[in-house]
Design an enzyme around this catalytic site. Structure first.
Site, PDB file in Angstrom:
ATOM      1  N   GLY A  44       0.846  -1.185   0.000  1.00  0.00           N
ATOM      2  CA  GLY A  44       0.000   0.000   0.000  1.00  0.00           C
ATOM      3  C   GLY A  44       0.879   1.232   0.000  1.00  0.00           C
ATOM      4  N   GLN A  49       3.180   9.999   0.983  1.00  0.00           N
ATOM      5  CA  GLN A  49       4.464   9.303   1.153  1.00  0.00           C
ATOM      6  C   GLN A  49       5.423   9.573  -0.002  1.00  0.00           C
ATOM      7  OE1 GLN A  49       2.402   5.327   2.128  1.00  0.00           O
ATOM      8  NE2 GLN A  49       4.352   5.195   3.214  1.00  0.00           N
ATOM      9  N   CYS A  88       6.014   0.043   7.332  1.00  0.00           N
ATOM     10  CA  CYS A  88       5.638   1.195   6.505  1.00  0.00           C
ATOM     11  C   CYS A  88       6.843   1.585   5.656  1.00  0.00           C
ATOM     12  CB  CYS A  88       5.231   2.355   7.420  1.00  0.00           C
ATOM     13  SG  CYS A  88       4.771   3.858   6.540  1.00  0.00           S
ATOM     14  N   LEU A  89       6.608   1.834   4.366  1.00  0.00           N
ATOM     15  CA  LEU A  89       7.724   2.212   3.493  1.00  0.00           C
ATOM     16  C   LEU A  89       8.355   3.525   3.944  1.00  0.00           C
ATOM     17  CD1 LEU A  89       6.366   1.293  -0.066  1.00  0.00           C
ATOM     18  CD2 LEU A  89       7.891  -0.016   1.416  1.00  0.00           C
ATOM     19  N   HIS A 130      -4.374   1.577   7.476  1.00  0.00           N
ATOM     20  CA  HIS A 130      -3.017   2.120   7.567  1.00  0.00           C
ATOM     21  C   HIS A 130      -2.845   3.281   6.578  1.00  0.00           C
ATOM     22  CE1 HIS A 130       1.544   1.464   7.872  1.00  0.00           C
ATOM     23  NE2 HIS A 130       1.407   2.279   6.838  1.00  0.00           N
ATOM     24  N   GLU A 131      -3.293   3.080   5.335  1.00  0.00           N
ATOM     25  CA  GLU A 131      -3.113   4.114   4.309  1.00  0.00           C
ATOM     26  C   GLU A 131      -4.012   5.312   4.573  1.00  0.00           C
ATOM     27  OE1 GLU A 131      -0.566   3.878   2.608  1.00  0.00           O
ATOM     28  OE2 GLU A 131      -0.208   1.757   2.986  1.00  0.00           O
ATOM     29  N   HIS A 134      -2.501   7.688   6.872  1.00  0.00           N
ATOM     30  CA  HIS A 134      -1.499   8.572   6.262  1.00  0.00           C
ATOM     31  C   HIS A 134      -2.141   9.872   5.777  1.00  0.00           C
ATOM     32  CE1 HIS A 134       2.339   6.508   6.207  1.00  0.00           C
ATOM     33  NE2 HIS A 134       1.814   5.395   5.716  1.00  0.00           N
TER      34      HIS A 134
HETATM   35 ZN    ZN Z   1       2.675   3.512   5.786  1.00  0.00          ZN
END
Ligand code: ZN
Length: 164
Positions: A44, A49, A88-89, A130-131, A134
């Site tokens: 995701g 991000q 998380c990236l 999660h997304e 963000h």
């Molecule tokens: Zn993330």
């Protein structure tokens, strides 16, 4: 647009509240987000991000197709919760157990400008929450208690991967 640079913690841009997006104006961005997500082996990715504070995120969970969520809202959450490890990236190499509702209903617009409603469970439900966090400037580590968060971030601060 090609590969995009990831914004990583503790960059304050990750705390931004993302703005509503126009489906007609994010097509190229979404393409580049998928390219970036696959290169980084994520499931995701939210626009913030990659430095675009727009209410857009994507998911590609195993056994599911690519999905694009524009101006998403969670319209239903289960009372039942589920705990599983997340990463998380934007916070490389940091993983922790996070408790969230086990199932969610999400309403969003797709790239064609059509509104859809999706009921998700398991990993997809987790990725969506999660997304969506963000887009509201919230990271998965914000779900942890202070002590656990500090322990995790002490490790992160010592990680050479933090260098950009
Ligand atoms: Zn993330």
């Amino acid at each position: 647009m090609g590969m995009l640079d990831l914004v990583t913690y503790p960059d304050p841009r990750l705390n931004a509240q993302s703005e509503p997006a126009d489906p007609d104006e994010v097509r190229d961005l979404v393409g580049a987000m998928f390219e970036t997500m696959y290169a980084e082996e994520g499931i995701g990715l939210a626009a913030v991000q990659v430095g675009r504070p727009l209410r857009v995120f994507i998911t590609k969970v195993q056994d599911d197709r690519e999905r694009v969520y524009i101006n998403p809202e969670i319209v239903e959450t289960s009372i039942e919760e589920d705990t599983a490890e997340e990463g998380c990236l934007s916070i490389p190499d940091v993983r922790a157990d996070v408790t969230r509702p086990a199932r969610v209903g999400v309403q969003a617009t797709n790239l064609k400008g059509r509104t859809f409603r999706l009921n998700a469970q398991g990993l997809l439900a987790r990725a969506i929450q999660h997304e969506l966090d963000h887009l509201n400037g919230r990271l998965f580590i914000d779900h942890l208690d202070e002590r656990e968060r500090e322990a995790l971030l002490a490790d992160y601060a010592g990680s050479p991967r933090r260098e950009r």
